[in-house]
Structure formats: C-alpha cells, structure tokens
Design a protein around this motif. Sequence first.
Motif, mmCIF file in Angstrom:
data_model
loop_
_atom_site.group_PDB
_atom_site.id
_atom_site.type_symbol
_atom_site.label_atom_id
_atom_site.label_comp_id
_atom_site.label_asym_id
_atom_site.label_seq_id
_atom_site.Cartn_x
_atom_site.Cartn_y
_atom_site.Cartn_z
ATOM 1 N N ARG A 37 0.912 -1.123 -0.056
ATOM 2 C CA ARG A 37 0.239 0.130 0.163
ATOM 3 C C ARG A 37 0.896 1.236 -0.101
ATOM 4 N NH1 ARG A 37 -0.927 1.682 5.717
ATOM 5 N NH2 ARG A 37 0.463 0.179 6.943
ATOM 6 N N ASN A 38 0.225 2.418 -0.415
ATOM 7 C CA ASN A 38 0.816 3.710 -0.354
ATOM 8 C C ASN A 38 2.267 3.434 -1.069
ATOM 9 O OD1 ASN A 38 -1.235 4.504 1.286
ATOM 10 N ND2 ASN A 38 -0.082 3.708 3.169
ATOM 11 N N VAL A 39 2.065 3.061 -2.291
ATOM 12 C CA VAL A 39 3.296 2.951 -3.015
ATOM 13 C C VAL A 39 3.720 4.213 -3.950
ATOM 14 C CG1 VAL A 39 4.503 1.501 -4.826
ATOM 15 C CG2 VAL A 39 2.686 0.525 -3.262
ATOM 16 N N GLN A 40 4.977 4.634 -3.853
ATOM 17 C CA GLN A 40 5.219 5.800 -4.802
ATOM 18 C C GLN A 40 6.540 5.587 -5.289
ATOM 19 O OE1 GLN A 40 4.652 8.481 -1.460
ATOM 20 N NE2 GLN A 40 6.552 9.252 -1.860
ATOM 21 N N VAL A 41 6.916 6.381 -6.463
ATOM 22 C CA VAL A 41 8.295 6.484 -7.113
ATOM 23 C C VAL A 41 8.887 7.694 -6.392
ATOM 24 C CG1 VAL A 41 9.556 6.620 -8.981
ATOM 25 C CG2 VAL A 41 7.547 5.271 -9.156
ATOM 26 N N ASP A 42 9.900 7.627 -5.755
ATOM 27 C CA ASP A 42 10.520 8.813 -4.996
ATOM 28 C C ASP A 42 11.118 9.805 -6.068
ATOM 29 O OD1 ASP A 42 9.848 7.837 -2.649
ATOM 30 O OD2 ASP A 42 11.231 6.889 -2.022
ATOM 31 N N GLY A 43 10.811 10.846 -6.316
ATOM 32 C CA GLY A 43 11.360 11.703 -7.321
ATOM 33 C C GLY A 43 12.427 12.444 -6.634
ATOM 34 N N GLY A 44 13.163 13.487 -7.545
ATOM 35 C CA GLY A 44 14.166 14.364 -7.025
ATOM 36 C C GLY A 44 15.571 14.116 -7.843
ATOM 37 N N ASP A 45 16.563 14.618 -7.188
ATOM 38 C CA ASP A 45 17.631 14.359 -7.697
ATOM 39 C C ASP A 45 18.766 13.650 -6.839
ATOM 40 O OD1 ASP A 45 18.241 16.084 -5.858
ATOM 41 O OD2 ASP A 45 18.808 17.535 -6.831
ATOM 42 N N THR A 46 18.245 12.813 -6.379
ATOM 43 C CA THR A 46 18.882 11.880 -5.450
ATOM 44 C C THR A 46 19.217 10.346 -5.923
ATOM 45 O OG1 THR A 46 16.985 11.338 -4.222
ATOM 46 C CG2 THR A 46 18.068 13.289 -3.377
ATOM 47 N N HIS A 47 18.825 10.083 -7.137
ATOM 48 C CA HIS A 47 18.848 8.972 -7.730
ATOM 49 C C HIS A 47 20.237 8.719 -8.125
ATOM 50 C CE1 HIS A 47 14.236 8.266 -7.999
ATOM 51 N NE2 HIS A 47 14.289 8.942 -7.024
ATOM 52 N N ASP A 66 0.559 -5.136 6.504
ATOM 53 C CA ASP A 66 0.266 -5.372 8.009
ATOM 54 C C ASP A 66 1.490 -4.569 8.838
ATOM 55 O OD1 ASP A 66 2.247 -6.605 6.825
ATOM 56 O OD2 ASP A 66 1.815 -8.582 7.939
ATOM 57 N N SER A 67 2.020 -3.529 8.078
ATOM 58 C CA SER A 67 3.338 -2.714 8.827
ATOM 59 C C SER A 67 3.241 -1.439 8.411
ATOM 60 C CB SER A 67 4.596 -3.530 8.346
ATOM 61 O OG SER A 67 5.658 -2.748 8.819
ATOM 62 N N PRO A 68 3.769 -0.467 9.570
ATOM 63 C CA PRO A 68 3.688 0.796 9.204
ATOM 64 C C PRO A 68 5.119 1.299 8.605
ATOM 65 C CG PRO A 68 3.898 0.477 11.579
ATOM 66 C CD PRO A 68 3.677 -1.073 10.943
ATOM 67 N N GLU A 69 6.252 0.359 8.671
ATOM 68 C CA GLU A 69 7.450 0.685 7.973
ATOM 69 C C GLU A 69 7.472 0.971 6.573
ATOM 70 O OE1 GLU A 69 9.938 1.143 10.138
ATOM 71 O OE2 GLU A 69 8.560 0.641 12.003
ATOM 72 N N VAL A 70 8.334 1.884 6.319
ATOM 73 C CA VAL A 70 8.257 2.404 4.945
ATOM 74 C C VAL A 70 9.471 1.372 4.158
ATOM 75 C CG1 VAL A 70 8.926 4.001 3.116
ATOM 76 C CG2 VAL A 70 7.320 4.686 4.902
ATOM 77 N N GLU A 71 9.218 0.870 3.476
ATOM 78 C CA GLU A 71 10.442 -0.138 2.601
ATOM 79 C C GLU A 71 10.423 0.251 1.267
ATOM 80 O OE1 GLU A 71 10.064 -4.255 3.018
ATOM 81 O OE2 GLU A 71 8.690 -4.042 4.990
#
Length: 233
Positions: A37-47, A66-71
């Motif tokens: 859930r809550n899946v996103q592509v992280d944008g910006g110039d840090t890639h 089932d987890s609040p941790e962001v992976e």
Amino acid sequence: MPEITIENPNSCPFKYFQPHKDLYLQYTTRQFWSLKRNVQVDGGDTHPSDAKNEFPLFIYSYQKADSPEVEFQVQKAVKVLAQGRDGKLLSWQKETSIGIEDTSGELRADTRPQWFLFYFPAIGVPMSDPSSGLDIVLTKPGPISRETVDAIQRGIEKIWWEVDEFGTINFLPVLDDGARNQERKQKDDAAWKKWLDSTGPQYVKPTGASVGRSPTLRYDDEEPEKGGKCLLQ
C-alpha cells in the motif's frame, strides 16, 4: 476521451526517465505489489545511476499491508510506453496543438495531473517473475479516473497479442490509505523551505491587493503580533 496509443515494448527503447517529483502508483499488473500500500516512485535529484547500464535507478517506496514501516524497492530497467493527462478540461479550456487555450485564445497552464505507463521487462521466465509487468502512476496521490484507466487498457489490448510477456492484462488498484500523508507534507515543506532559502533575504511573502491577499494575513510559520487590539466599530 481520445484514444491512447501504447508503444510496443519490443521496439520501445529504454529511456532516461527521472521524475522531478514523487509519482504515485495507481494500478498495476505486477505480482510484487500484492498486499502493498501507499506505493510511490521517489522523485528528485537523489537517484544514483547504475554504472553499467547508465540508467537512473528507479526507487519505489511502500508499506506492507500489515506494517507501518516504509520499505524500498530499486528498479533498474523501465520503459515508458505512454503518458498523458488525467481528467477533463474546464468548460472555458480548449486543447490545441500548442497547448491549452482559454476562450480568448490565450495559452493557459494544464493543471491536470500527468500519468505514465511503465513497463518492467521480465528477467528469466516471464510468467514467473513477480516484478515484471505494467504500472500506472500519477503525479498526485490520486485516485486516477476510471475513464483514463479504461482508455489505457483499450490501448494495450490493441497490441497485447504482439507481446507474450503481457499475458492477460488485469490491472489491480493499489491502496492509498493516507498513512504517508504527513511524510508527504514534510517533504513538500522541506522543498518549499529549500526554495525560500535559494531566493535569499530579499524574498517577502506576498500580501496586498495586487495578489489578492489581505495585508493582515498570517502564515502558519509566523508568530502573531503581540499587543494587538481588536476595535469594534
């Protein structure tokens, strides 16, 4: 809605594509996103770039059901098969070959969110690779309109028989339950502060009749004036 043309992934080259802002996963055919859930592509110039393939690394962030941790999930190979805008124009807007015009013919910004169709080729046996398939992402948390998703699906159905890896196209929605809204707000606030810092001390937050804001407007980060009085007339 106009027909959407989907590029054939067999002939579509890998392209340099690095989002300047976060993209939000709306629908997917990839098994990997099951129970995420809550899946996103992280944008910006840090890639960072992959030294061998010279493609920027696609970094997805997500939460398990089932987890609040962001992976995180790193993808190295992606093809952009299509892109467009989600939603309808306002009654006074008209789409032309050079952009969006108003009733007087003046060019206006297209404020509709943009969508992209990503294709991740299989590694090894296509049907056994859970990370292969298609993602529909949007430049806002969503939801994307069903009309746009149906139009994308119709475009895919015109070429699916040319691509064995597609298999049966079955787009499934990806849940966004708002659990990362605070994280997103903090990221937006940090970007805003970075921009403010780059403008130098000469920047003054806009107030006054010229911008349609009252001179007594107080922003969230401003302390209220002390000793003020309320006068009744």
